[in-house]
Scaffold this motif. Structure first.
Motif, PDB file in Angstrom:
ATOM      1  N   ARG A 153     -67.491  51.956   6.978  1.00  0.00           N
ATOM      2  CA  ARG A 153     -67.464  50.519   7.282  1.00  0.00           C
ATOM      3  C   ARG A 153     -66.202  49.922   6.698  1.00  0.00           C
ATOM      4  NH1 ARG A 153     -73.072  48.181   5.144  1.00  0.00           N
ATOM      5  NH2 ARG A 153     -71.818  46.282   5.305  1.00  0.00           N
ATOM      6  N   LYS A 154     -65.826  48.753   7.186  1.00  0.00           N
ATOM      7  CA  LYS A 154     -64.629  48.080   6.694  1.00  0.00           C
ATOM      8  C   LYS A 154     -64.859  47.554   5.277  1.00  0.00           C
ATOM      9  CE  LYS A 154     -61.370  44.354   7.764  1.00  0.00           C
ATOM     10  NZ  LYS A 154     -61.078  43.181   8.623  1.00  0.00           N
ATOM     11  N   ALA A 155     -63.866  47.671   4.410  1.00  0.00           N
ATOM     12  CA  ALA A 155     -63.950  47.161   3.034  1.00  0.00           C
ATOM     13  C   ALA A 155     -63.506  45.700   3.014  1.00  0.00           C
ATOM     14  CB  ALA A 155     -63.087  48.003   2.104  1.00  0.00           C
ATOM     15  N   THR A 156     -64.477  44.779   2.991  1.00  0.00           N
ATOM     16  CA  THR A 156     -64.172  43.339   3.019  1.00  0.00           C
ATOM     17  C   THR A 156     -64.030  42.781   1.612  1.00  0.00           C
ATOM     18  OG1 THR A 156     -66.516  42.734   2.985  1.00  0.00           O
ATOM     19  CG2 THR A 156     -65.491  43.111   5.157  1.00  0.00           C
ATOM     20  N   ASP A 157     -63.515  41.562   1.512  1.00  0.00           N
ATOM     21  CA  ASP A 157     -63.368  40.894   0.206  1.00  0.00           C
ATOM     22  C   ASP A 157     -64.732  40.694  -0.455  1.00  0.00           C
ATOM     23  OD1 ASP A 157     -60.652  40.808   0.529  1.00  0.00           O
ATOM     24  OD2 ASP A 157     -60.576  38.720   1.186  1.00  0.00           O
ATOM     25  N   GLU A 158     -65.747  40.349   0.350  1.00  0.00           N
ATOM     26  CA  GLU A 158     -67.088  40.135  -0.185  1.00  0.00           C
ATOM     27  C   GLU A 158     -67.640  41.439  -0.785  1.00  0.00           C
ATOM     28  OE1 GLU A 158     -70.591  38.062  -1.226  1.00  0.00           O
ATOM     29  OE2 GLU A 158     -68.598  37.353  -0.629  1.00  0.00           O
ATOM     30  N   ASN A 200     -71.635  50.025  -4.617  1.00  0.00           N
ATOM     31  CA  ASN A 200     -71.965  48.608  -4.506  1.00  0.00           C
ATOM     32  C   ASN A 200     -73.474  48.511  -4.296  1.00  0.00           C
ATOM     33  OD1 ASN A 200     -72.599  46.066  -3.459  1.00  0.00           O
ATOM     34  ND2 ASN A 200     -70.705  45.875  -2.303  1.00  0.00           N
ATOM     35  N   ALA A 201     -74.204  48.117  -5.351  1.00  0.00           N
ATOM     36  CA  ALA A 201     -75.668  48.107  -5.296  1.00  0.00           C
ATOM     37  C   ALA A 201     -76.211  46.891  -4.549  1.00  0.00           C
ATOM     38  CB  ALA A 201     -76.236  48.136  -6.719  1.00  0.00           C
ATOM     39  N   PHE A 202     -75.399  45.868  -4.344  1.00  0.00           N
ATOM     40  CA  PHE A 202     -75.842  44.715  -3.554  1.00  0.00           C
ATOM     41  C   PHE A 202     -75.988  45.108  -2.079  1.00  0.00           C
ATOM     42  CE2 PHE A 202     -73.949  42.319  -7.121  1.00  0.00           C
ATOM     43  CZ  PHE A 202     -74.945  41.387  -7.353  1.00  0.00           C
ATOM     44  N   SER A 203     -74.925  45.643  -1.516  1.00  0.00           N
ATOM     45  CA  SER A 203     -74.909  45.997  -0.092  1.00  0.00           C
ATOM     46  C   SER A 203     -75.254  47.454   0.165  1.00  0.00           C
ATOM     47  CB  SER A 203     -73.533  45.672   0.512  1.00  0.00           C
ATOM     48  OG  SER A 203     -73.281  44.289   0.455  1.00  0.00           O
ATOM     49  N   ARG A 204     -75.503  48.207  -0.911  1.00  0.00           N
ATOM     50  CA  ARG A 204     -75.890  49.616  -0.829  1.00  0.00           C
ATOM     51  C   ARG A 204     -74.883  50.449  -0.048  1.00  0.00           C
ATOM     52  NH1 ARG A 204     -80.639  50.433  -2.939  1.00  0.00           N
ATOM     53  NH2 ARG A 204     -80.957  52.416  -1.876  1.00  0.00           N
ATOM     54  N   VAL A 205     -73.618  50.283  -0.405  1.00  0.00           N
ATOM     55  CA  VAL A 205     -72.545  51.098   0.172  1.00  0.00           C
ATOM     56  C   VAL A 205     -71.686  51.653  -0.957  1.00  0.00           C
ATOM     57  CG1 VAL A 205     -72.440  49.805   2.345  1.00  0.00           C
ATOM     58  CG2 VAL A 205     -70.969  49.113   0.434  1.00  0.00           C
ATOM     59  N   ASP A 206     -71.011  52.761  -0.677  1.00  0.00           N
ATOM     60  CA  ASP A 206     -70.094  53.369  -1.635  1.00  0.00           C
ATOM     61  C   ASP A 206     -68.674  52.989  -1.231  1.00  0.00           C
ATOM     62  OD1 ASP A 206     -70.051  54.878  -3.975  1.00  0.00           O
ATOM     63  OD2 ASP A 206     -69.478  56.713  -2.925  1.00  0.00           O
ATOM     64  N   MET A 207     -68.005  52.222  -2.093  1.00  0.00           N
ATOM     65  CA  MET A 207     -66.617  51.841  -1.815  1.00  0.00           C
ATOM     66  C   MET A 207     -65.708  52.998  -2.204  1.00  0.00           C
ATOM     67  SD  MET A 207     -66.941  48.819  -0.579  1.00  0.00           S
ATOM     68  CE  MET A 207     -65.425  47.877  -0.707  1.00  0.00           C
ATOM     69  N   ARG A 208     -64.811  53.381  -1.288  1.00  0.00           N
ATOM     70  CA  ARG A 208     -63.962  54.549  -1.551  1.00  0.00           C
ATOM     71  C   ARG A 208     -62.490  54.220  -1.289  1.00  0.00           C
ATOM     72  NH1 ARG A 208     -67.823  59.559   0.627  1.00  0.00           N
ATOM     73  NH2 ARG A 208     -69.541  59.034  -0.804  1.00  0.00           N
ATOM     74  N   VAL A 209     -61.657  54.745  -2.173  1.00  0.00           N
ATOM     75  CA  VAL A 209     -60.209  54.588  -2.041  1.00  0.00           C
ATOM     76  C   VAL A 209     -59.602  55.981  -2.026  1.00  0.00           C
ATOM     77  CG1 VAL A 209     -58.116  53.666  -3.089  1.00  0.00           C
ATOM     78  CG2 VAL A 209     -60.231  52.350  -3.192  1.00  0.00           C
ATOM     79  N   ASN A 210     -58.948  56.314  -0.938  1.00  0.00           N
ATOM     80  CA  ASN A 210     -58.326  57.629  -0.759  1.00  0.00           C
ATOM     81  C   ASN A 210     -56.822  57.482  -0.965  1.00  0.00           C
ATOM     82  OD1 ASN A 210     -57.442  60.151   0.133  1.00  0.00           O
ATOM     83  ND2 ASN A 210     -59.109  60.317   1.613  1.00  0.00           N
ATOM     84  N   VAL A 211     -56.292  58.156  -1.987  1.00  0.00           N
ATOM     85  CA  VAL A 211     -54.879  58.037  -2.347  1.00  0.00           C
ATOM     86  C   VAL A 211     -54.177  59.365  -2.083  1.00  0.00           C
ATOM     87  CG1 VAL A 211     -53.230  57.520  -4.195  1.00  0.00           C
ATOM     88  CG2 VAL A 211     -55.452  56.349  -4.141  1.00  0.00           C
TER      89      VAL A 211
END
Length: 679
Positions: free
Chosen positions: A133-138, A104-115
């Motif tokens: 950090r918490k994965a929010t809708d925004e 996510n280049a807006f907030s400079r975080v890497d969104m991760r999904v662990n399955v």
């Protein structure tokens, strides 16, 4: 439904080392971020190695929620799960865990999904410090928009190829389009946070990666009405958006509306450089270079620190055949350090599994027949610096080559010496007055022919009798340019009348001259190298042809020569070299050059033949999506109609599985209701 690309797998030395490397790189990312990373842990209880970690990269997957990313990992359990061909042998691997990483280049975080398979789905964000950090809708909204923009940015092969990257079309229907444009509208005024193209110094509301991605999508798909609707809504909040709306209207052939919009908005924002640039470009396309000049000058005054405004002014002077002013304008361009796209920095692989999708196989692409690594390439061709120019330097070089193609190298050098202080004349002006008075006649170097026997382009070279072939070849070489910058003077420095480095009485000789910027001085040398190698090639080729002797080069050399000719605006010679490449081996670079020529000549049959091969090649390397190929198909359908295009494709003698890959692009045009797709 179209077949999906095969799944490449890069095997780790240590499980999770790719994830760790990605986490470490987060703080160094500067652009839209790298492609998504998919990490898998595979087990094989009965094997000697019971568990391994593999990964691949991917773009174009729906990243709007943790569920959509988990769904992608789930599809992999079917395609590379049981009975997978693994390095030539069937093996029963089972995927036990999958991690999907999307930046996510807006907030400079890497969104991760662990399955965990079977089991749970855990979604979270990782910041630049490696903390969760918490994965929010925004955050998911921002991530989704970034993933679509990355898909368009990375879909075409860049300067740094990414091994093992699957590429999907992120927008396959009008419903998905609505989702994308809605996200773009909601985040539009944060777009400057994403950065911008290398030619833009300061990202703003209308010049950034988001606006560039939107314009690319609209231009590629022809979804002009959707673009107009979006920018109309945004213009009501910010009048500057009118420049984007005008570009879409012009692209959609709604020129009257575009001109009216520009007229109304310029009254409101008279010094908006984006609006002025659209006006200048429109006037240039209409052949009204006089009107374009005024717009371009005002744009430069409005944004003197931006490269693009000066570039446009130089282009206008070029069209007006005011070459000296074009050079002076080019010399004033602010040049920026090139910032390439973010690419993954991964540890060395243990091994790589790069399977071939059988549905994309064409015999001529069989790499067993020819390995480019075995080509012994002439060092002269490998060292051409122009091939490695990027960003503002590549754009400036293109203008230099256009000037040269119009007036020739000799005249370019004369223009150069008339506007810039040349080292030789500077040295001579500093000599004592007795020597200076002897210079009442033109400089010797201006009177005599060059030592290489160079002639003006429009005059035939002298072919005296008794000369060897090498001597004849030497005579055609371009004159090497002298340095234009005296070492004791700083670049950009102006000479003053009382400058003790120059006799005062001689100042008038220089008062209308400028010092050439170091980078432009270097580009003249880069251009000289291109012209020298090109001239040697054409001279040798003519000699061999005259003697009815085959002129032999290997495929890589022909490819480089084709791109050299392309840079120098010699399109026929480029085509000749690209065709010679393809006679030896398959080359997507050469074929793209040929496709460009076929489109210019309106050769629909030839263009579709090239598109079929390029589509198969991209599937071979795990990509189902190329914006340039989609645009080519859309334009052909608009000109010929979908039925005719489909018939031409079907009439070729390639395997049906390969033709179906190309039909996929035509089906996309129908889904988007593109011009000509209804009949």
């Amino acid at each position: 439904m179209v077949v999906q690309p095969a799944v490449p797998e890069i095997v780790e030395n240590e499980i999770h080392e790719s994830i760790n490397a990605r986490t470490e790189s987060l703080q160094s990312l500067r652009e839209l971020g790298p492609p998504d990373l998919v990490h898998l842990i595979k087990s094989q209880p009965k094997a000697a190695v019971k568990e391994i970690g593999t990964y691949h990269h991917v773009i174009g997957v729906d990243a709007s929620s943790s569920a959509s990313l988990a769904a992608y990992i789930n599809t992999l359990t079917y395609s590379i799960g049981e009975n997978q061909m693994w390095f030539g042998r069937p093996q029963a691997w089972r995927i036990t865990t999958g991690i999907y990483c999307c930046y996510n280049a807006f907030s400079r975080v890497d969104m991760r999904v662990n399955v965990t398979i079977p089991g749970t789905v855990d979604a979270y964000a990782v910041d630049e410090r490696g903390e969760k950090r918490k994965a929010t809708d925004e955050l998911w909204l921002e991530t989704y928009l970034c993933s679509v923009l990355r898909a368009f940015s990375y879909a075409e092969e860049g300067a740094t190829p990414i091994i093992g990257c699957r590429k999907f079309n992120p927008i396959t229907s009008t419903e998905v389009e609505h989702k994308f444009l809605d996200a773009a509208e909601r985040l539009f005024f944060k777009g400057y946070q994403l950065g911008s193209d290398p030619e833009v110094q300061v990202p703003n509301v209308v010049s950034n990666h988001l606006t560039a991605g939107l314009l690319a999508y609209i231009h590629t798909t022809g979804r002009f009405a959707s673009g107009v609707n979006l920018f109309e809504k945004l213009r009501s909040k910010e009048p500057e958006v009118a420049s984007l709306l005008a570009r879409v209207l012009i692209d959609a052939d709604e020129e009257v509306k575009a001109v009216q919009l520009l007229y109304d908005t310029v009254k409101l924002l008279p010094m908006d450089n984006s609006l002025l640039d659209v006006q200048a470009e429109f006037c240039m396309n209409k052949g009204r270079y006089d009107l374009a000049l005024e717009c371009a000058k005002r744009a430069v005054n409005s944004a003197p620190s931006e490269f693009t405004t000066w570039e446009r002014l130089a282009q206008v002077y070029l069209k007006l055949e005011q070459y000296e002013l074009a050079l002076l304008t080019l010399n004033s361009c602010p040049m920026f350090t090139f910032q390439d796209r973010d690419v993954p920095k991964m540890p060395p692989a243990n091994k790589m599994h790069l399977p071939v999708l059988q549905e994309s196989v064409l015999e001529e692409m069989n790499e067993e027949h020819y390995d480019p690594k075995h080509d012994q390439v002439d060092p002269l061709l490998l060292k051409l610096p122009a091939a490695h120019l990027k960003g503002t330097f590549a754009k400036a070089y293109k203008i230099l080559t256009e000037i040269t193609s119009q007036i020739g190298w000799d005249t370019l050098l004369k223009c150069r010496s008339s506007v810039f202080v040349m080292e030789e004349e500077y040295r001579e002006e500093k000599k004592n007055s007795s020597v200076a008075t002897l210079r009442g006649t033109p400089r010797q170097s201006e009177e005599r022919p060059s030592q290489n026997g160079d002639n003006d382009e429009d005059q035939p070279a002298t072919n005296g009798s008794g000369k060897t072939e090498n001597e004849k070849a030497e005579e055609t070489l371009p004159e090497k340019p002298e340095s234009s910058v005296p070492p004791e003077l700083k670049h950009g420095e102006e000479l003053e009348p009382d400058d003790d480095r120059l006799p005062a009485e001689k100042y008038t000789h220089f008062q209308n001259k400028r010092l050439c910027e170091r980078w432009l001085d270097n580009l003249f040398m880069v251009l000289y190298e291109d012209l020298r190698v090109y001239t040697i090639w054409r001279s040798e080729y003519a000699q061999y042809k005259a003697q009815s002797v085959p002129y032999k080069k290997n495929a890589t050399e022909w490819e480089i020569l084709g791109e050299l000719a392309q840079r120098l605006q010699h399109h026929d010679e480029a085509l000749e070299a690209f065709n010679a490449t393809l006679k030896i081996r398959f080359s997507p670079r050469a074929l793209k050059g040929i496709l460009s020529d076929q489109e210019r000549r309106k050769d629909s049959l030839g263009a579709l033949n090239s598109i079929i091969k390029l589509t198969a090649w991209q599937y071979r390397w795990y990509s189902e999506f190329s914006p340039s190929l989609l645009f080519s198909i859309r334009r052909l359908i608009a000109e010929e109609g979908a039925v005719k295009v489909r018939s031409i494709v079907q009439a070729t003698n390639y395997p049906q599985s390969v033709l179906d890959l190309t039909h996929h692009y035509a089906l996309l045009c129908m889904a988007f209701r593109s011009s000509g797709s209804d009949g």
